[in-house]
Design a protein around this motif. Structure first.
Motif, PDB file in Angstrom:
ATOM      1  N   THR A  48       0.829  -1.204   0.000  1.00  0.00           N
ATOM      2  CA  THR A  48       0.000   0.000   0.000  1.00  0.00           C
ATOM      3  C   THR A  48       0.863   1.254   0.000  1.00  0.00           C
ATOM      4  N   GLU A  49       1.922   1.272   0.830  1.00  0.00           N
ATOM      5  CA  GLU A  49       2.802   2.447   0.895  1.00  0.00           C
ATOM      6  C   GLU A  49       3.460   2.710  -0.447  1.00  0.00           C
ATOM      7  N   ALA A  50       3.873   1.641  -1.129  1.00  0.00           N
ATOM      8  CA  ALA A  50       4.521   1.801  -2.431  1.00  0.00           C
ATOM      9  C   ALA A  50       3.536   2.314  -3.469  1.00  0.00           C
ATOM     10  N   ARG A  51       2.312   1.803  -3.436  1.00  0.00           N
ATOM     11  CA  ARG A  51       1.295   2.261  -4.387  1.00  0.00           C
ATOM     12  C   ARG A  51       1.007   3.751  -4.213  1.00  0.00           C
ATOM     13  N   VAL A  52       0.890   4.187  -2.963  1.00  0.00           N
ATOM     14  CA  VAL A  52       0.621   5.594  -2.688  1.00  0.00           C
ATOM     15  C   VAL A  52       1.762   6.465  -3.203  1.00  0.00           C
ATOM     16  N   ALA A  53       3.002   6.100  -2.885  1.00  0.00           N
ATOM     17  CA  ALA A  53       4.150   6.902  -3.304  1.00  0.00           C
ATOM     18  C   ALA A  53       4.269   6.949  -4.816  1.00  0.00           C
ATOM     19  N   LEU A  54       4.111   5.790  -5.468  1.00  0.00           N
ATOM     20  CA  LEU A  54       4.255   5.748  -6.922  1.00  0.00           C
ATOM     21  C   LEU A  54       3.132   6.512  -7.610  1.00  0.00           C
ATOM     22  N   THR A  55       1.919   6.408  -7.081  1.00  0.00           N
ATOM     23  CA  THR A  55       0.785   7.137  -7.667  1.00  0.00           C
ATOM     24  C   THR A  55       0.995   8.644  -7.577  1.00  0.00           C
TER      25      THR A  55
ATOM     26  N   ALA B   7       7.540  13.205   0.593  1.00  0.00           N
ATOM     27  CA  ALA B   7       8.136  12.998   1.916  1.00  0.00           C
ATOM     28  C   ALA B   7       7.599  14.010   2.923  1.00  0.00           C
ATOM     29  N   ARG B   8       7.484  15.274   2.505  1.00  0.00           N
ATOM     30  CA  ARG B   8       6.952  16.302   3.410  1.00  0.00           C
ATOM     31  C   ARG B   8       5.501  16.025   3.752  1.00  0.00           C
ATOM     32  N   ALA B   9       4.739  15.574   2.769  1.00  0.00           N
ATOM     33  CA  ALA B   9       3.316  15.335   2.993  1.00  0.00           C
ATOM     34  C   ALA B   9       3.083  14.233   4.013  1.00  0.00           C
ATOM     35  N   TYR B  10       3.942  13.227   4.009  1.00  0.00           N
ATOM     36  CA  TYR B  10       3.747  12.090   4.894  1.00  0.00           C
ATOM     37  C   TYR B  10       4.698  12.074   6.079  1.00  0.00           C
ATOM     38  N   LEU B  11       5.467  13.136   6.236  1.00  0.00           N
ATOM     39  CA  LEU B  11       6.403  13.259   7.354  1.00  0.00           C
ATOM     40  C   LEU B  11       7.349  12.057   7.402  1.00  0.00           C
ATOM     41  N   VAL B  12       7.820  11.665   6.233  1.00  0.00           N
ATOM     42  CA  VAL B  12       8.741  10.545   6.099  1.00  0.00           C
ATOM     43  C   VAL B  12      10.027  11.077   5.481  1.00  0.00           C
ATOM     44  N   ALA B  13      11.160  10.506   5.866  1.00  0.00           N
ATOM     45  CA  ALA B  13      12.439  10.961   5.314  1.00  0.00           C
ATOM     46  C   ALA B  13      12.448  10.799   3.796  1.00  0.00           C
ATOM     47  N   GLU B  14      13.022  11.776   3.102  1.00  0.00           N
ATOM     48  CA  GLU B  14      13.041  11.752   1.641  1.00  0.00           C
ATOM     49  C   GLU B  14      13.695  10.480   1.094  1.00  0.00           C
ATOM     50  N   PRO B  15      14.833  10.010   1.655  1.00  0.00           N
ATOM     51  CA  PRO B  15      15.415   8.766   1.140  1.00  0.00           C
ATOM     52  C   PRO B  15      14.468   7.567   1.251  1.00  0.00           C
ATOM     53  N   THR B  16      13.628   7.569   2.280  1.00  0.00           N
ATOM     54  CA  THR B  16      12.675   6.475   2.451  1.00  0.00           C
ATOM     55  C   THR B  16      11.662   6.465   1.312  1.00  0.00           C
ATOM     56  N   ILE B  17      11.144   7.647   0.981  1.00  0.00           N
ATOM     57  CA  ILE B  17      10.192   7.745  -0.138  1.00  0.00           C
ATOM     58  C   ILE B  17      10.879   7.375  -1.442  1.00  0.00           C
ATOM     59  N   ALA B  18      12.109   7.865  -1.636  1.00  0.00           N
ATOM     60  CA  ALA B  18      12.850   7.546  -2.864  1.00  0.00           C
ATOM     61  C   ALA B  18      13.029   6.035  -3.004  1.00  0.00           C
TER      62      ALA B  18
ATOM     63  N   THR C 294      -2.223  12.160   9.800  1.00  0.00           N
ATOM     64  CA  THR C 294      -1.956  11.170  10.840  1.00  0.00           C
ATOM     65  C   THR C 294      -1.055  11.732  11.940  1.00  0.00           C
ATOM     66  N   ALA C 295      -0.072  12.524  11.540  1.00  0.00           N
ATOM     67  CA  ALA C 295       0.898  13.040  12.502  1.00  0.00           C
ATOM     68  C   ALA C 295       1.356  14.419  12.055  1.00  0.00           C
ATOM     69  N   GLY C 296       2.127  15.076  12.948  1.00  0.00           N
ATOM     70  CA  GLY C 296       2.689  16.379  12.592  1.00  0.00           C
ATOM     71  C   GLY C 296       1.924  17.546  13.169  1.00  0.00           C
ATOM     72  N   GLU C 297       2.263  18.726  12.690  1.00  0.00           N
ATOM     73  CA  GLU C 297       1.725  19.963  13.248  1.00  0.00           C
ATOM     74  C   GLU C 297       0.438  20.419  12.576  1.00  0.00           C
ATOM     75  N   ASP C 298       0.155  19.914  11.380  1.00  0.00           N
ATOM     76  CA  ASP C 298      -0.994  20.402  10.616  1.00  0.00           C
ATOM     77  C   ASP C 298      -2.165  19.438  10.712  1.00  0.00           C
ATOM     78  N   TRP C 299      -3.343  20.007  10.879  1.00  0.00           N
ATOM     79  CA  TRP C 299      -4.578  19.215  10.882  1.00  0.00           C
ATOM     80  C   TRP C 299      -4.927  18.787   9.465  1.00  0.00           C
ATOM     81  N   LEU C 300      -4.679  19.674   8.509  1.00  0.00           N
ATOM     82  CA  LEU C 300      -4.976  19.423   7.098  1.00  0.00           C
ATOM     83  C   LEU C 300      -3.695  19.479   6.274  1.00  0.00           C
ATOM     84  N   ARG C 301      -3.668  18.704   5.169  1.00  0.00           N
ATOM     85  CA  ARG C 301      -2.613  18.833   4.163  1.00  0.00           C
ATOM     86  C   ARG C 301      -3.316  19.012   2.827  1.00  0.00           C
TER      87      ARG C 301
END
Length: 432
Positions: A140-147, A160-171, A218-225
């Motif tokens: 599921t995570e791969a499908r979301v990132a690739l889409t 990466a910013r949208a999901y609060l995940v490190a950029e290398p992880t998304i790459a 899910t996480a972070g400082e913003d209620w909406l993205r």
């Protein structure tokens, strides 16, 4: 010292390139993938084309038709790639792929007066790309990132910013996703009609997940993205245009349109969350509401069996049709949740149904349902279970118990805005 006018022109050109790319990248990748038969290669060739534009256009100026320039340049790169691969391998099937690629060129480029048949080709290519990026062979995570990368045109850094995940992880997710598609020999084609429904469920799930993450982070400082909501909404509209007779495609679009209509009312001027029953409904976007209701009307005209997304859209429509919160038809909402529980049972759906029962029949009836969910334990780490229980206890006058439950919800959430909202609620209750 840089010339301010030149700097301004450069910035304007870069913004224009970014805007064109966001709109056209999916079409370009989709068409190149039809030539190369490899989504990974197609995305790399498209990125190479974008890089050339970024290098040349600031000096040469924007071409008259930027989208056509990008498409033509990318197609030329794709043909060069196919020819080089065929020449290197000396295989008849690859030479055949070269001939097929050349046949793909015997069509008019994106120019005024594009004929209907060519437009259908682009639509088919986009549909192939959507089904390929959301293939069930991927996580599921791969499908979301690739889409988001292929169809949303978002950069790795943006995802990466949208999901609060490190950029290398998304790459890594994107690279692995493309390798997985290649290793599994997933063809760049629409699945057979017998398999299409199963694959469509994956496509709809990805778009829904993207929207939900934008709607309530899910996480972070913003209620909406908002960027994620916008991308999911755009994808749902593209898919609806390509598959206008599919009830669940229409249902997902209706759901997202209506949910997105509330975006401006979901936070106050300080960015703090405003829950549905407290929202200023005059701030809801009526155009989006009308679009969602139009999709629901189309579903009714088709006369087909409703699926989970259509039922959720019906629930959203009950809220949208109520000019004031107290006018909401909670009995109808309970009935829709009953149907949803039969079709797609889950603890979260049961919890949402309990909220509707509380509004229609009173908090005591709802609390009994919520307590059953607490005992089952499936939502033991779900903050809204305890938030809902706390709200019901407040209505029953059991304030000390309610405070404990809301504090428990605050401890479980990873969204800072949500935590602040819950802790403030608990603080106020403790003062009574």
């Amino acid at each position: 010292m840089p010339d301010p006018a030149q700097v301004a022109r450069l910035a304007a050109t870069q913004r224009a390139i970014a805007a064109v790319w966001r709109l056209e990248s999916a079409k370009i990748v989709a068409h190149i993938a039809r030539i190369t038969r490899d989504v990974g290669v197609a995305e790399e060739l498209a990125q190479d084309t974008l890089l050339v534009a970024l290098q040349r256009w600031p000096n040469e100026g924007l071409p008259d038709k930027p989208a056509a320039w990008l498409m033509t340049a990318a197609k030329n790169r794709a043909l060069d790639h196919v020819r080089a691969a065929a020449l290197h391998a000396r295989k008849h099937e690859e030479l055949g792929a070269d001939l097929e690629a050349q046949e793909a060129m015997i069509v008019p480029d994106f120019v005024d007066g594009l004929d209907a048949a060519r437009a259908d080709d682009i639509g088919d290519d986009l549909l192939r790309l959507i089904f390929t990026a959301c293939h069930p062979v991927l996580s599921t995570e791969a499908r979301v990132a690739l889409t988001l990368r292929l169809l949303g045109g978002l950069s790795t850094a943006e995802i990466a910013r949208a999901y609060l995940v490190a950029e290398p992880t998304i790459a890594q997710r994107i690279v692995r996703a493309k390798k997985s598609l290649s290793a599994a020999r997933v063809p760049f084609e629409l699945p057979a009609p017998s398999a299409r429904h199963e694959r469509l469920a994956s496509v709809l799930e990805v778009i829904y997940l993207i929207f939900n993450e934008g709607y309530t982070a899910t996480a972070g400082e913003d209620w909406l993205r908002p960027a994620l909501c916008d991308e999911a909404l755009r994808l749902s509209r593209v898919l609806m245009g390509l598959m206008p007779e599919e009830v669940e495609v229409l249902g997902l679009n209706a759901l997202l349109e209506i949910q997105a209509s509330r975006a401006h009312a979901r936070t106050d001027r300080h960015g703090r969350p405003v829950l549905l029953m407290d929202q200023d409904r005059s701030r809801w976007d009526l155009l989006l509401v009308r679009r969602g209701l139009a999709s629901l009307l189309r579903i009714a005209e088709l006369g087909k069996e409703l699926g989970p997304y259509a039922l959720q859209a019906g629930i959203a429509a009950c809220h949208a049709r109520a000019l004031r919160a107290e006018q909401t038809d909670w009995t109808e909402i309970v009935a829709l949740y009953d149907a949803l529980c039969q079709l797609q049972p889950s603890p979260v759906v049961e919890l949402n149904r309990a909220v509707a029962v509380g509004m229609a029949e009173g908090p005591a009836a709802a609390l009994a349902l919520v307590d059953e969910l607490v005992d089952e334990g499936a939502l033991a780490n779900y903050p809204w279970l305890f938030s809902v229980r706390g709200d019901l206890l407040v209505k029953l006058g059991r304030l000390s118990e309610a405070t404990v439950e809301i504090e428990r919800a605050a401890a479980l959430t990873r969204n800072e805005r949500e935590r602040e909202l819950l802790l403030e609620r608990a603080r106020k209750l403790s003062q009574h």
